[in-house]
Scaffold this motif. Structure first.
Motif, PDB file in Angstrom:
ATOM      1  N   THR B  61     129.997  82.120  41.138  1.00 47.47           N
ATOM      2  CA  THR B  61     130.777  81.049  41.737  1.00 47.47           C
ATOM      3  C   THR B  61     130.184  79.693  41.336  1.00 47.47           C
ATOM      4  OG1 THR B  61     131.805  80.295  43.782  1.00 47.47           O
ATOM      5  CG2 THR B  61     129.511  80.963  43.938  1.00 47.47           C
ATOM      6  N   PHE B  62     131.059  78.701  41.198  1.00 46.32           N
ATOM      7  CA  PHE B  62     130.667  77.369  40.750  1.00 46.32           C
ATOM      8  C   PHE B  62     129.422  76.843  41.476  1.00 46.32           C
ATOM      9  CE2 PHE B  62     130.773  72.773  41.060  1.00 46.32           C
ATOM     10  CZ  PHE B  62     131.039  72.383  39.760  1.00 46.32           C
ATOM     11  N   GLY B  63     129.454  76.946  42.804  1.00 44.80           N
ATOM     12  CA  GLY B  63     128.409  76.339  43.614  1.00 44.80           C
ATOM     13  C   GLY B  63     127.041  76.995  43.471  1.00 44.80           C
ATOM     14  N   ILE B  68     121.871  75.864  39.102  1.00 41.80           N
ATOM     15  CA  ILE B  68     121.113  76.555  38.049  1.00 41.80           C
ATOM     16  C   ILE B  68     121.162  75.725  36.776  1.00 41.80           C
ATOM     17  CG2 ILE B  68     121.154  78.601  36.563  1.00 41.80           C
ATOM     18  CD1 ILE B  68     121.840  80.240  39.032  1.00 41.80           C
ATOM     19  N   HIS B  69     122.349  75.176  36.480  1.00 38.49           N
ATOM     20  CA  HIS B  69     122.477  74.309  35.303  1.00 38.49           C
ATOM     21  C   HIS B  69     121.543  73.093  35.426  1.00 38.49           C
ATOM     22  CE1 HIS B  69     124.143  71.729  32.219  1.00 38.49           C
ATOM     23  NE2 HIS B  69     124.497  70.827  33.114  1.00 38.49           N
ATOM     24  N   THR B  70     121.596  72.408  36.554  1.00 43.39           N
ATOM     25  CA  THR B  70     120.817  71.169  36.659  1.00 43.39           C
ATOM     26  C   THR B  70     119.319  71.469  36.709  1.00 43.39           C
ATOM     27  OG1 THR B  70     121.121  71.158  39.053  1.00 43.39           O
ATOM     28  CG2 THR B  70     122.644  69.851  37.779  1.00 43.39           C
ATOM     29  N   LEU B 131     120.269  70.105  48.170  1.00 48.01           N
ATOM     30  CA  LEU B 131     119.606  68.812  47.959  1.00 48.01           C
ATOM     31  C   LEU B 131     119.300  68.684  46.477  1.00 48.01           C
ATOM     32  CD1 LEU B 131     117.189  68.896  51.004  1.00 48.01           C
ATOM     33  CD2 LEU B 131     119.452  67.881  50.843  1.00 48.01           C
ATOM     34  N   GLU B 132     120.038  67.819  45.805  1.00 43.94           N
ATOM     35  CA  GLU B 132     120.038  67.852  44.353  1.00 43.94           C
ATOM     36  C   GLU B 132     118.658  67.763  43.708  1.00 43.94           C
ATOM     37  OE1 GLU B 132     123.928  66.655  42.036  1.00 43.94           O
ATOM     38  OE2 GLU B 132     123.488  65.294  43.688  1.00 43.94           O
ATOM     39  N   TYR B 133     118.436  68.672  42.799  1.00 44.19           N
ATOM     40  CA  TYR B 133     117.262  68.821  41.948  1.00 44.19           C
ATOM     41  C   TYR B 133     116.030  69.284  42.723  1.00 44.19           C
ATOM     42  CZ  TYR B 133     120.540  65.696  39.738  1.00 44.19           C
ATOM     43  OH  TYR B 133     121.699  65.121  39.309  1.00 44.19           O
ATOM     44  N   ARG B 134     116.192  69.561  43.998  1.00 46.35           N
ATOM     45  CA  ARG B 134     115.079  70.188  44.713  1.00 46.35           C
ATOM     46  C   ARG B 134     115.633  71.337  45.555  1.00 46.35           C
ATOM     47  NH1 ARG B 134     113.502  66.667  49.847  1.00 46.35           N
ATOM     48  NH2 ARG B 134     115.422  65.568  50.214  1.00 46.35           N
ATOM     49  N   SER B 347     124.783  60.602  34.282  1.00 44.11           N
ATOM     50  CA  SER B 347     123.728  61.621  34.261  1.00 44.11           C
ATOM     51  C   SER B 347     123.542  62.174  32.858  1.00 44.11           C
ATOM     52  CB  SER B 347     124.071  62.790  35.179  1.00 44.11           C
ATOM     53  OG  SER B 347     124.292  62.350  36.483  1.00 44.11           O
ATOM     54  N   HIS B 348     124.655  62.415  32.171  1.00 44.87           N
ATOM     55  CA  HIS B 348     124.528  63.006  30.840  1.00 44.87           C
ATOM     56  C   HIS B 348     124.198  61.970  29.787  1.00 44.87           C
ATOM     57  CE1 HIS B 348     126.290  66.391  32.990  1.00 44.87           C
ATOM     58  NE2 HIS B 348     125.713  67.141  32.080  1.00 44.87           N
ATOM     59  N   LEU B 349     124.698  60.740  29.942  1.00 51.06           N
ATOM     60  CA  LEU B 349     124.297  59.693  28.997  1.00 51.06           C
ATOM     61  C   LEU B 349     122.774  59.541  29.026  1.00 51.06           C
ATOM     62  CD1 LEU B 349     124.803  57.407  27.045  1.00 51.06           C
ATOM     63  CD2 LEU B 349     125.405  55.927  28.931  1.00 51.06           C
TER      64      LEU B 349
HETATM   65  C1  HEM Z   1     126.486  71.861  26.611  1.00 49.60           C
HETATM   66  C2  HEM Z   1     126.006  70.872  27.264  1.00 49.60           C
HETATM   67  C3  HEM Z   1     126.314  70.584  28.716  1.00 49.60           C
HETATM   68  C4  HEM Z   1     127.475  70.788  29.427  1.00 49.60           C
HETATM   69  C5  HEM Z   1     128.791  71.367  28.938  1.00 49.60           C
HETATM   70  C6  HEM Z   1     127.243  70.335  30.771  1.00 49.60           C
HETATM   71  C7  HEM Z   1     128.183  70.422  31.804  1.00 49.60           C
HETATM   72  C8  HEM Z   1     127.952  70.039  33.110  1.00 49.60           C
HETATM   73  C9  HEM Z   1     128.885  70.197  34.195  1.00 49.60           C
HETATM   74  C10 HEM Z   1     130.267  70.830  34.082  1.00 49.60           C
HETATM   75  C11 HEM Z   1     128.328  69.683  35.319  1.00 49.60           C
HETATM   76  C12 HEM Z   1     128.938  69.646  36.733  1.00 49.60           C
HETATM   77  C13 HEM Z   1     129.636  68.354  36.980  1.00 49.60           C
HETATM   78  C14 HEM Z   1     130.311  68.283  38.297  1.00 49.60           C
HETATM   79  O1  HEM Z   1     129.899  68.920  39.270  1.00 49.60           O
HETATM   80  O2  HEM Z   1     131.313  67.560  38.385  1.00 49.60           O
HETATM   81  C15 HEM Z   1     127.032  69.175  34.950  1.00 49.60           C
HETATM   82  C16 HEM Z   1     126.163  68.542  35.807  1.00 49.60           C
HETATM   83  C17 HEM Z   1     124.921  68.048  35.425  1.00 49.60           C
HETATM   84  N1  HEM Z   1     124.286  68.267  34.205  1.00 49.60           N
HETATM   85 FE1  HEM Z   1     125.128  69.042  32.533  1.00 49.60          FE
HETATM   86  N2  HEM Z   1     125.974  69.841  30.858  1.00 49.60           N
HETATM   87  C18 HEM Z   1     125.357  69.984  29.625  1.00 49.60           C
HETATM   88  C19 HEM Z   1     124.064  69.647  29.292  1.00 49.60           C
HETATM   89  C20 HEM Z   1     123.157  69.065  30.169  1.00 49.60           C
HETATM   90  C21 HEM Z   1     121.787  68.741  29.840  1.00 49.60           C
HETATM   91  C22 HEM Z   1     121.099  69.057  28.532  1.00 49.60           C
HETATM   92  C23 HEM Z   1     121.263  68.137  30.955  1.00 49.60           C
HETATM   93  C24 HEM Z   1     119.870  67.574  31.211  1.00 49.60           C
HETATM   94  C25 HEM Z   1     118.917  67.495  30.400  1.00 49.60           C
HETATM   95  C26 HEM Z   1     122.281  68.100  31.967  1.00 49.60           C
HETATM   96  C27 HEM Z   1     122.125  67.572  33.233  1.00 49.60           C
HETATM   97  C28 HEM Z   1     123.070  67.608  34.241  1.00 49.60           C
HETATM   98  C29 HEM Z   1     122.930  66.940  35.514  1.00 49.60           C
HETATM   99  C30 HEM Z   1     121.746  66.097  35.963  1.00 49.60           C
HETATM  100  C31 HEM Z   1     124.091  67.213  36.267  1.00 49.60           C
HETATM  101  C32 HEM Z   1     124.411  66.713  37.677  1.00 49.60           C
HETATM  102  C33 HEM Z   1     125.249  65.479  37.558  1.00 49.60           C
HETATM  103  C34 HEM Z   1     125.442  64.675  38.819  1.00 49.60           C
HETATM  104  O3  HEM Z   1     125.302  65.189  39.933  1.00 49.60           O
HETATM  105  O4  HEM Z   1     125.760  63.486  38.698  1.00 49.60           O
HETATM  106  N3  HEM Z   1     123.420  68.672  31.462  1.00 49.60           N
HETATM  107  N4  HEM Z   1     126.823  69.410  33.602  1.00 49.60           N
END
Ligand code: HEM
Ligand code: HEM
Lengths: 327, 471
Positions: B61-63, B68-70, B131-134, B347-349
């Motif tokens: 699920t997304f949540g 895990i991604h972050t 709690l984001e990132y922790r 965040s991504h920039l």
């Molecule tokens: C293939 C490359 C990547 C894709 C497709 C991707 C995609 C995503 C998606 C879909 C989200 C969720 C956004 C939302 O909830 O609206 C997200 C969040 C996030 N991702 Fe990525 N991401 C990628 C690479 C990265 C990398 C390499 C980093 C850090 C080094 C990163 C850091 C983050 C962070 C910090 C968030 C949270 C953003 C926020 O809360 O403002 N991502 N990403």
């Protein structure tokens, strides 16, 4: 070594001092914020629901903080410090992919709606991008005693069997329904930005006369308010959801020339009414506190003139009169 | 005299060199695995915005996948990658060997243990209040803290043994970055002052201190070493670097409140955050100017050196991302952009366009020097252009979409309109994300060639000093 000690030690010390001042000490103080009037701790079941909420990451798409901005008014009054006294861990959130949930317990007080929506959000809101939470439900062939099946619309229901909520789903919905704001007299738009958006709805078109039968009301506004406040239950088609939410299309109260019952329902909500021979067990929320007389007139007129309904239009004065009579 | 990046390392034997190269390689390989995993998850998340019912089962699920991604991009990819670089830079710029090879391996094991355990915990629903990132349960965050302590000890030990008089600037940033982050980790974990609104204050503090006092100084440390190294010329102004260091320390920790503008946090905390978000322009512009002036007159050389191109993009990402952050922090702008996808673009920039590109630039510039193996030129070029174009699409799409989302709210349209209006931009984000992910596969191939493969065909990442340019 001395130089290293100076740089690393110095930088560490400076940092600790700043962190104490900007984070730890304010946090000690803020942790003691007393609960606002009427704010109560969660019950055991609600607390369990809050844990389900966090475990499944609802807070990544939903905030629980209403800002003192005009645009946030739809979610309730601005959040006050005392609202969060019992909210640990905090679930304020940082992104609104979905709406704020600070007052979801008032705006969608129907557990049936919450269950259907969790089971499949698109069953009630076709455009939704919220994931389904089917894993919080069981599908059974016979509903065990003491349980109630969720009336999922046929197109979204499993081909066989009945849907019943798991304990986790029940806890989650108990938690969601507990999310309400306690009234706080005089606590409204206070932030410096409150006035910033006053020019916003300039784009709203001038009142239009709907084609059928000389209606004079703001049709675009009426539709927009209906979509924002009512369609999640009564659906954009006005057909409702069988067994859960009554149709407004061809509905006796809506399509009657006397608008009193229609207006009264919108102002005060309803519960346990039999409509078109069907008894509805879910709850219709009251809108008296959120919508002005003019807004309600626009909504009811939209309903009275849509989906083939042809009832006499109501005016804001009619709404005011019904409002004055009270519940 | 100031230390330069070309410090002698006579005190270092060939065997020490091999041990350092092995550590650097292992950190890089490990980080690369996390990058592949975490961004595969990111791509799946991006896809879910268009297909919310796709893989909606409990563990998918997304949540559960989003944290895990972050966390895995943060603590698996960026952290491990930066620490590997920090070790190499510390040893080389101090003209000595690593204080302890063993501690470096223990640290790597602890970082990986924390990230694996954290991923499993989040999968199982042990999420600390979103709690984001922790989000990791606290015992796992303590493992991460242990990894930091080991790293800090080892870096300090290495720098203390330096054969140069001065401590090279990179080490200021990395050593202090690790020490500050130990403080952040402790403050974020202790429970006593984290009730209700008190915890909100810590969340705000945490979110931008984790990025500003951990990833930022470590990535800047890479810049200060790699740019002069590639160009064979000293950094434009050492003093400016020192100035940026102290102003970064004084201003950055104070801006956390900007994550909760218009929340019920005390107004003074929010205003302080805005003021220091503006003050951050000083270290950001000062630091960026320093890097760009070091590269001045050598921009044409970039065509010969992809590592330099990566670092150039990272510097621009730092400059633009942070300046964007300052603009974003004003109340009038927050009224539109707060809580929208614009923030995800920011965040991504920053985490991608700045930190991730900095790690790549550092690895491409320095790993071949350690292992004497290079990737193919085509491989680096493919990685560079796919990652650049992909992230460009990603950030632009969310910046436009996020603005539209914010305006929909401002105009008080029904909420669902902000969801439907985002749909095309989410598709574009997915397209950009796909390119980014593909580039990561190429990167993994390049890493394999730099660590286990044969010597490749790319030229040395180090550019010779051109006539008169380094005067
Ligand atoms: C293939 C490359 C990547 C894709 C497709 C991707 C995609 C995503 C998606 C879909 C989200 C969720 C956004 C939302 O909830 O609206 C997200 C969040 C996030 N991702 Fe990525 N991401 C990628 C690479 C990265 C990398 C390499 C980093 C850090 C080094 C990163 C850091 C983050 C962070 C910090 C968030 C949270 C953003 C926020 O809360 O403002 N991502 N990403
Ligand atoms: C002067 C520099 C910077 C300023 C003033 C700044 C400002 C901001 C602001 C105001 C937000 C909150 C946006 C919102 O919620 O509406 C934010 C979020 C964020 N920033 Fe920055 N930023 C800066 C540099 C950076 C850097 C260098 C990084 C990465 C290394 C970064 C990473 C992030 C992340 C990951 C978030 C998302 C937090 C979340 O909501 O989950 N920022 N920034």
């Amino acid at each position: 070594m001395k130089k290293l000690l100076q740089i690393a030690g110095g930088a560490l010390l400076v940092y600790i001092v700043i962190v104490m001042g900007i984070a730890v000490i304010p946090a000690i103080d803020l942790s003691k914020t007393p609960p606002g009037p009427g704010v109560k701790p969660l019950t055991a079941l609600q607390a369990e629901g809050s844990a389900v909420y966090a475990a499944n990451g609802c807070a990544y798409c939903h905030t629980q903080q209403v800002r003192p901005l005009a645009e946030d008014k739809v979610f309730g009054r601005p959040s006050a410090p005392g609202d969060f006294a019992y909210q640990t861990p905090e679930l304020l959130g940082s992104e609104r992919t979905g709406p704020d949930l600070s007052t979801i317990g008032s705006s969608k007080p129907s557990d049936v709606w919450q269950y259907i929506h969790l089971f499949d959000p698109r069953a009630v809101v076709p455009e939704s991008v919220m994931p389904n939470f089917k894993f919080l439900f069981h599908v059974v062939t016979t509903v065990p005693p003491g349980e109630t099946a969720v009336p999922v619309p046929a197109a979204f229901a499993p081909k066989q069997g009945e849907v019943i909520p798991t304990r986790q789903a029940k806890a989650l919905v108990a938690y969601l329904l507990s999310l309400k704001q306690t009234p706080m007299p005089g606590y409204a738009m206070n932030g410096g930005m409150g006035g910033m958006t006053s020019a916003a709805p300039a784009a709203a078109p001038a009142p239009t006369a709907a084609a059928s039968g000389g209606y004079s009301y703001d049709a675009a506004k009426g539709q927009s308010l209906f979509m924002a406040n009512c369609s999640a239950c009564h659906q954009a088609t006005g057909e409702g959801i069988p067994g859960a939410f009554p149709p407004l299309k061809g509905n006796a109260a809506v399509d009657a020339d006397n608008p009193t019952l229609h207006i009264h329902t919108v102002l005060q909500g309803a519960h346990g009414v039999t409509i078109g021979g069907v008894a509805y067990s879910s709850v219709m929320p009251p809108f008296a506190d959120q919508l002005s007389d003019a807004d309600i007139a626009n909504i009811v007129n939209y309903e009275r003139s849509s989906w083939g309904n042809h009832a006499k239009p109501a005016t804001a004065a009619d709404v005011a009169a019904v409002r004055a009579k009270g519940p | 005299m100031q230390a330069t990046v070309t410090a002698q390392h006579s005190a270092v034997s060939a065997e020490d060199d091999r041990a350092l190269a092995a550590v650097f390689s292992a950190y890089t390989v490990s980080a690369t695995c996390w990058l592949l995993f975490a961004t595969a998850v990111g791509l799946l998340l991006a896809f879910k915005f268009g297909a919310p019912d796709f893989w909606a089962a409990k563990y998918l699920t997304f949540g559960r996948l989003r944290p895990i991604h972050t966390n895995d991009t943060f603590y698996g990819w960026a952290s491990i990658g930066l620490v590997g670089l920090a070790y190499y830079v510390a040893a080389r710029s101090s003209g000595t060997k690593l204080y302890s090879i063993k501690l470096a391996w223990i640290g790597l094991a602890l970082f990986n243990l924390a990230a694996v355990a954290g991923t499993i915990a989040l999968e199982l629903g042990y999420n600390w209040g979103d709690l984001e990132y922790r989000e990791w349960p606290w015992p796992i965050r303590l493992v991460f803290l242990a990894a930091l302590l080991v790293t800090g000890w080892n870096l300090i030990g290495t720098v203390a043994r330096r054969t140069t008089e001065d401590i090279y600037l990179s080490n200021w940033y990395t050593v202090c970055g690790v020490l500050w982050t130990c403080v952040i980790a402790i403050v974020a974990t202790l429970p006593w002052y984290q009730h209700g609104l008190g915890q909100v204050a810590i969340s705000g503090f945490y979110m931008h201190n984790a990025v500003g006092m951990w990833f930022t100084p470590l990535a800047l440390g890479v810049f200060y070493y790699a740019i002069p190294k590639i160009l064979s010329r000293p950094i434009y102004s050492y003093a400016l670097g020192v100035f940026a260091f102290w102003t970064n320390l004084l201003f950055y920790p104070l801006l956390g409140g900007h994550h909760f503008l218009f929340s019920p946090l005390p107004w003074w905390l929010q205003t302080t955050a805005i003021v220091f978000s503006v003050a951050m322009l000083v270290p950001v512009w000062g630091g960026s100017a320093n890097y760009l002036l070091t590269m001045r007159g050598r921009y044409r050389d970039m065509t010969h050196s992809y590592p330099l191109m990566f670092i150039f993009v990272a510097v621009i990402g730092y400059l633009f991302g942070s300046t964007q952050g300052t603009v974003e922090a004003f109340r009038s702008m927050q009224a539109i952009w707060h809580l929208t996808n614009f923030t995800v673009g920011h965040s991504h920039l920053t985490m991608y366009g700045f930190v991730t590109f900095a790690v790549w630039g550092g690895i491409y510039a320095l790993l071949p020097l350690a292992t004497h193996k290079s990737p193919g030129r085509l491989g680096i070029a493919l990685h560079f252009w796919m990652a650049l174009v992909g992230s460009f699409i990603y950030v632009i799409a969310l910046s436009i979409g996020g603005t539209i989302q914010g305006l929909d709210w401002l105009h008080q349209r029904p909420f669902i309109q902000s969801v439907t209006d985002m749909a095309p931009y989410w598709v574009w984000r997915g397209a950009g994300g796909l390119l980014m992910f593909l580039s990561h596969i190429v990167f993994a191939w390049n890493v394999w060639r730099m660590t286990s493969g044969q010597t490749g065909n790319a030229g040395s990442p180090i550019l010779a000093r051109t006539e008169g340019a380094a005067a």
